[in-house]
Design a protein around this motif. Sequence first.
Motif, short mmCIF file in Angstrom:
data_model
loop_
_atom_site.label_atom_id
_atom_site.label_comp_id
_atom_site.label_asym_id
_atom_site.label_seq_id
_atom_site.Cartn_x
_atom_site.Cartn_y
_atom_site.Cartn_z
N PRO B 44 0.83 -1.22 0.00
CA PRO B 44 0.00 0.00 0.00
C PRO B 44 0.86 1.25 0.00
O PRO B 44 1.99 1.26 0.50
CB PRO B 44 -0.80 -0.13 1.30
CG PRO B 44 -0.81 -1.59 1.60
CD PRO B 44 0.53 -2.09 1.14
N ARG B 45 0.27 2.31 -0.53
CA ARG B 45 0.93 3.63 -0.58
C ARG B 45 0.04 4.61 0.16
O ARG B 45 -1.16 4.73 -0.15
CB ARG B 45 1.11 4.08 -2.02
CG ARG B 45 1.61 5.51 -2.20
CD ARG B 45 1.41 5.96 -3.65
NE ARG B 45 1.81 7.35 -3.85
CZ ARG B 45 1.42 8.08 -4.90
NH1 ARG B 45 0.66 7.54 -5.84
NH2 ARG B 45 1.84 9.33 -5.03
N LEU B 46 0.60 5.32 1.13
CA LEU B 46 -0.17 6.30 1.87
C LEU B 46 -0.47 7.50 0.99
O LEU B 46 0.44 8.08 0.39
CB LEU B 46 0.60 6.76 3.12
CG LEU B 46 -0.07 7.84 3.96
CD1 LEU B 46 -1.34 7.30 4.62
CD2 LEU B 46 0.91 8.38 5.01
N LEU B 47 -1.74 7.91 0.93
CA LEU B 47 -2.13 9.09 0.18
C LEU B 47 -2.53 10.23 1.11
O LEU B 47 -2.13 11.38 0.91
CB LEU B 47 -3.31 8.76 -0.75
CG LEU B 47 -3.06 7.67 -1.80
CD1 LEU B 47 -4.33 7.43 -2.60
CD2 LEU B 47 -1.92 8.06 -2.73
N ILE B 48 -3.36 9.92 2.11
CA ILE B 48 -3.92 10.91 3.00
C ILE B 48 -3.75 10.44 4.44
O ILE B 48 -4.00 9.27 4.74
CB ILE B 48 -5.43 11.13 2.74
CG1 ILE B 48 -5.69 11.59 1.30
CG2 ILE B 48 -6.03 12.11 3.75
CD1 ILE B 48 -5.25 13.00 0.98
N TYR B 49 -3.33 11.34 5.33
CA TYR B 49 -3.29 11.03 6.75
C TYR B 49 -3.97 12.15 7.52
O TYR B 49 -4.11 13.27 7.00
CB TYR B 49 -1.85 10.80 7.23
CG TYR B 49 -0.98 12.03 7.17
CD1 TYR B 49 -0.33 12.40 5.99
CD2 TYR B 49 -0.80 12.84 8.29
CE1 TYR B 49 0.46 13.53 5.93
CE2 TYR B 49 -0.01 13.98 8.24
CZ TYR B 49 0.62 14.32 7.06
OH TYR B 49 1.40 15.44 7.00
N GLY B 50 -4.40 11.84 8.75
CA GLY B 50 -5.09 12.86 9.53
C GLY B 50 -6.33 13.37 8.82
O GLY B 50 -6.68 14.54 8.94
N ALA B 51 -6.99 12.49 8.08
CA ALA B 51 -8.26 12.74 7.36
C ALA B 51 -8.11 13.62 6.12
O ALA B 51 -8.83 13.41 5.14
CB ALA B 51 -9.32 13.34 8.29
N SER B 52 -7.21 14.59 6.14
CA SER B 52 -7.20 15.55 5.03
C SER B 52 -5.81 16.00 4.59
O SER B 52 -5.70 16.86 3.71
CB SER B 52 -8.00 16.80 5.41
OG SER B 52 -7.44 17.42 6.56
N ASN B 53 -4.76 15.44 5.16
CA ASN B 53 -3.39 15.86 4.82
C ASN B 53 -2.80 14.93 3.76
O ASN B 53 -2.73 13.71 3.96
CB ASN B 53 -2.51 15.82 6.06
CG ASN B 53 -3.06 16.71 7.16
OD1 ASN B 53 -3.07 17.93 7.05
ND2 ASN B 53 -3.54 16.09 8.24
N ARG B 54 -2.38 15.53 2.65
CA ARG B 54 -1.74 14.71 1.62
C ARG B 54 -0.34 14.32 2.05
O ARG B 54 0.43 15.14 2.57
CB ARG B 54 -1.67 15.47 0.30
CG ARG B 54 -2.87 15.24 -0.61
CD ARG B 54 -2.63 15.84 -1.99
NE ARG B 54 -2.39 17.27 -1.93
CZ ARG B 54 -3.35 18.18 -1.88
NH1 ARG B 54 -4.61 17.79 -1.92
NH2 ARG B 54 -3.04 19.46 -1.83
N ALA B 55 0.00 13.06 1.82
CA ALA B 55 1.35 12.60 2.13
C ALA B 55 2.34 13.20 1.12
O ALA B 55 1.94 13.71 0.07
CB ALA B 55 1.40 11.08 2.08
N THR B 56 3.59 13.13 1.45
CA THR B 56 4.64 13.69 0.61
C THR B 56 4.58 13.12 -0.80
O THR B 56 4.52 11.90 -0.99
CB THR B 56 6.02 13.40 1.21
OG1 THR B 56 6.07 13.95 2.54
CG2 THR B 56 7.12 14.01 0.38
N GLY B 57 4.58 14.00 -1.78
CA GLY B 57 4.63 13.57 -3.17
C GLY B 57 3.30 13.16 -3.77
O GLY B 57 3.25 12.77 -4.95
N VAL B 58 2.23 13.25 -3.03
CA VAL B 58 0.91 12.84 -3.53
C VAL B 58 0.29 13.98 -4.34
O VAL B 58 0.22 15.12 -3.85
CB VAL B 58 -0.02 12.45 -2.37
CG1 VAL B 58 -1.44 12.17 -2.87
CG2 VAL B 58 0.54 11.23 -1.65
#
Lengths: 124, 109
Positions: B44-58
């Motif tokens: 898996p690749r993280l896209l969003i954390y904390g409900a609304s924060n885009r991960a680095t490079g997304v």
Amino acid sequence: QLQLQESGSGLVKPSQTLSLTCAVSGGSITSGGYSWSWIRQPPGKGLEWIGYIYHGGNTYYSPSLKNRVTISVDRSKNRFSLNLSSVTAADTAVYYCASASRAAVAATDAFDIWGQGTVVTVSS
Amino acid sequence: EIVLTQSPATLFLSPGERATLSCRASQSVSSYLAWYQQKPGQAPRLLIYGASNRATGVPARFSGSGSGTDFTFIISSLEPEDFAVYYCQQRSNWPPALTFGGGTKVEIK
């Protein structure tokens, strides 16, 4: 750049203990505020969190697996491990180790760093 | 244990269309909600954390919103590489325990 790499036995007999290791490179496993997790995915199914260990040594496990799981850290080798006892065919899965690369992600218990995964088959 | 229910199970869309995915929690998870993309044979690749924060490079076409029990993930305009399975994941406060939703597969129509 933090990187993770799983290793361990790919074939385990029923009732035995599954043992996997996750090697950490590009950073220290003793970094404060970060957790080191194990997650698995049975063939064709979704993701299941197994548990994690914090840098201070506190461990938290999935309620459904906690009686069979142990996660530990080897600071001298910069790696962490998973032991899952009394395995059955239902434990056949791809096993991933995962963590966070920065504090903002770690604080929400999301994982932006994953190993490539290792396939474990439980069969006699 | 907090259960995450994702809907729909499968979404059939064409490139350029907007994808709207839902994740509902059985009890409040505050903003401890993440979204991942998974392609066959990959982690898996993280896209969003904390409900609304885009991960680095997304890319900015990926966005997340919501809090409490209802969350939405949007891909504003689907690119060919976006066809994949998407999972939401939550963390309950105490004791810490994580669960994943069952996934939404975004398929080409």
